[in-house]
Motif scaffolding. Structure first.
Motif, PDB file in Angstrom:
ATOM      1  N   ALA A 121      33.159 -93.540 102.117  1.00  0.00           N
ATOM      2  CA  ALA A 121      33.242 -92.084 102.258  1.00  0.00           C
ATOM      3  C   ALA A 121      33.743 -91.744 103.655  1.00  0.00           C
ATOM      4  O   ALA A 121      32.983 -91.798 104.633  1.00  0.00           O
TER       5      ALA A 121
ATOM      6  N   TYR B 168      35.290 -88.801 105.710  1.00  0.00           N
ATOM      7  CA  TYR B 168      35.579 -87.373 105.771  1.00  0.00           C
ATOM      8  C   TYR B 168      36.284 -86.997 107.074  1.00  0.00           C
ATOM      9  O   TYR B 168      36.291 -85.837 107.469  1.00  0.00           O
TER      10      TYR B 168
ATOM     11  N   ASP C 127      38.434 -87.161 101.074  1.00  0.00           N
ATOM     12  CA  ASP C 127      38.594 -85.717 101.269  1.00  0.00           C
ATOM     13  C   ASP C 127      37.306 -85.013 100.848  1.00  0.00           C
ATOM     14  O   ASP C 127      36.954 -84.994  99.666  1.00  0.00           O
ATOM     15  N   ARG C 128      36.623 -84.437 101.809  1.00  0.00           N
ATOM     16  CA  ARG C 128      35.374 -83.724 101.534  1.00  0.00           C
ATOM     17  C   ARG C 128      35.574 -82.603 100.507  1.00  0.00           C
ATOM     18  O   ARG C 128      34.675 -82.307  99.718  1.00  0.00           O
ATOM     19  N   SER C 129      36.757 -81.993 100.498  1.00  0.00           N
ATOM     20  CA  SER C 129      36.998 -80.852  99.616  1.00  0.00           C
ATOM     21  C   SER C 129      37.031 -81.241  98.144  1.00  0.00           C
ATOM     22  O   SER C 129      36.984 -80.379  97.269  1.00  0.00           O
TER      23      SER C 129
ATOM     24  N   THR D  73      34.725 -83.144  96.773  1.00  0.00           N
ATOM     25  CA  THR D  73      33.357 -83.507  96.407  1.00  0.00           C
ATOM     26  C   THR D  73      32.484 -82.269  96.259  1.00  0.00           C
ATOM     27  O   THR D  73      32.894 -81.149  96.597  1.00  0.00           O
TER      28      THR D  73
ATOM     29  N   ILE E 287      30.182 -81.462  98.080  1.00  0.00           N
ATOM     30  CA  ILE E 287      29.882 -80.899  99.402  1.00  0.00           C
ATOM     31  C   ILE E 287      30.655 -79.608  99.611  1.00  0.00           C
ATOM     32  O   ILE E 287      30.153 -78.657 100.224  1.00  0.00           O
TER      33      ILE E 287
ATOM     34  N   LEU F 243      23.648 -82.855 101.530  1.00  0.00           N
ATOM     35  CA  LEU F 243      23.962 -84.269 101.740  1.00  0.00           C
ATOM     36  C   LEU F 243      22.861 -85.171 101.206  1.00  0.00           C
ATOM     37  O   LEU F 243      23.126 -86.294 100.761  1.00  0.00           O
TER      38      LEU F 243
ATOM     39  N   ASP G 152      32.028 -89.235 109.388  1.00  0.00           N
ATOM     40  CA  ASP G 152      31.923 -87.780 109.299  1.00  0.00           C
ATOM     41  C   ASP G 152      32.029 -87.200 110.701  1.00  0.00           C
ATOM     42  O   ASP G 152      31.542 -87.795 111.660  1.00  0.00           O
TER      43      ASP G 152
ATOM     44  N   SER H 283      25.220 -85.672 109.835  1.00  0.00           N
ATOM     45  CA  SER H 283      25.415 -86.008 108.424  1.00  0.00           C
ATOM     46  C   SER H 283      24.819 -87.364 108.080  1.00  0.00           C
ATOM     47  O   SER H 283      24.195 -87.547 107.032  1.00  0.00           O
TER      48      SER H 283
END
Length: 354
Positions: free
Chosen positions: A83, A85, A111-113, A115, A117, A123, A141, A146
């Motif tokens: 993961a 980010y 890409d966090r976008s 997920t 999140i 988290l 992160d 996080s």
């Protein structure tokens, strides 16, 4: 550059200097008990492992690097959750390369976008799901907190691959692995061997430097002096509260300088970094500092850099014995292979393998 020549030399060495790990391998006697203990730990900070555990980890990394084909299956049926980010090339790919080389499978998020999140999922809830999907998490992160928010909910190990300005512990382990391959005698406090290290950077702002200094403090006997080389503009924010004092308490003599060329002739190791990720972007420090072919380096000094590099490290040095930054990056794969194997309860498959 010859645009008409499209051939390449497969056996051409990709590192310079005496970077073979066998001398390090011979310098450490195997004791697998320390490696077995890694199965019950997250990897969070550059100084969380004691000296004996680090030595055994370096030994295992050297054993794998010496004969990587012997270690192609320890992680079969294990899944890594990668993961990231925050942008990454070497760290993400070296972790994923390490896992693949050991026979494991990977789920990768970059890409966090994409997920939950992005929809406001906590988290801790993400971590709870990770428990069901994989056997180990590697997280990068840009938020320092996080990592810790996820740790409380995890029942599988997590590795900090960079959390904001805080730490990057496996980079520090790779840095130390490179140094001890170069000079294995530094591991033995009774040998009296010491080196003078110059770090060009800002320990308060650079997670790679922060973790390296913590890692060096575990082997304080090997460091005669640590020189922090910085620009004048960084003087007021050079160290985090208590950072310099902690190094001194552990036995490391710390000095500072704003004159790079005055320091270089006496340095055995030059560690240079210019980039600090802060929030969603990066900042550079020490624009005036550059290493190049005319820099007054000691004849046998080595240069380390966590990469990616900019103008601070000239390509003129790539084909010189000072270049240990490529060996440093290559060795990170084997160091992470060793660490990952131990963290997912597969150390017994590699201990005693010749």
């Amino acid at each position: 550059m010859n645009t008409n020549d499209i051939s390449f030399e497969r056996k051409r060495p990709d590192v310079y200097g005496d970077a073979h790990p066998k001398a390090l391998l011979r310098a450490i006697q195997e004791d697998g008990d320390y490696l077995l203990q890694l199965a019950n730990q997250h990897i969070v900070a550059g100084d969380q492992l004691d000296q004996n555990t680090m030595k055994q980890l370096f030994r295992l990394a050297a054993k794998i690097e010496s004969n990587p084909k012997r270690f192609s299956s320890p992680l079969q049926n294990k899944i890594l959750i990668s993961a990231f980010y925050e942008p990454s090339t070497r760290t993400r790919l070296s972790f994923e390369s390490a896992w693949h080389r050991l026979g494991g499978d990977i789920m990768s998020i970059t890409d966090r976008s994409t997920t939950g999140i992005a929809k406001g999922e906590a988290l801790a809830d993400v971590a709870e799901m990770f428990n069901n999907y994989g056997d180990c998490v590697v997280l990068r992160d840009n938020q320092q907190s996080s990592l810790y928010e996820m740790m409380d909910a995890l029942r599988i190990p997590i590795i900090n691959a960079g959390n904001g300005l805080d730490e990057h512990p496996t980079q520090a382990l790779a840095d130390l692995y490179a140094i001890f391959k170069w000079r294995p005698e530094l591991l033995d406090a009774s040998s009296g061997a010491q080196i003078k290290i110059g770090v060009i950077g800002v320990p308060n702002k650079m997670r790679t430097v922060r973790s390296l200094l913590k890692g060096l403090s575990v082997f304080a006997h090997a460091v005669s002096e640590l020189v922090i080389i910085h620009d004048a503009a960084s003087s007021a924010e050079l160290f985090a509260p208590g950072q310099r004092e902690q190094l001194s308490q552990r036995g490391i003599k710390v000095t500072t300088s704003t004159e790079l060329n005055d320091c270089l002739p006496s340095l055995d190791v030059v560690y240079i970094n210019a980039i600090s990720w802060e929030g969603d972007t990066f900042h550079t420090y020490g624009d005036a500092f550059h290493l190049h072919a005319k820099s007054p380096l000691k004849a046998d000094a080595i240069i380390l850099h966590p990469l990616a590099r900019g103008e601070e490290l000239s390509t003129e040095l790539d084909h010189t014995p000072h270049n240990w930054y490529f060996s440093q990056a290559r060795g990170a794969v084997f160091l992470r292979m060793a660490l990952l194997t131990c963290m997912v309860e597969r150390a017994e498959r590699v201990i005693d393998v010749v």
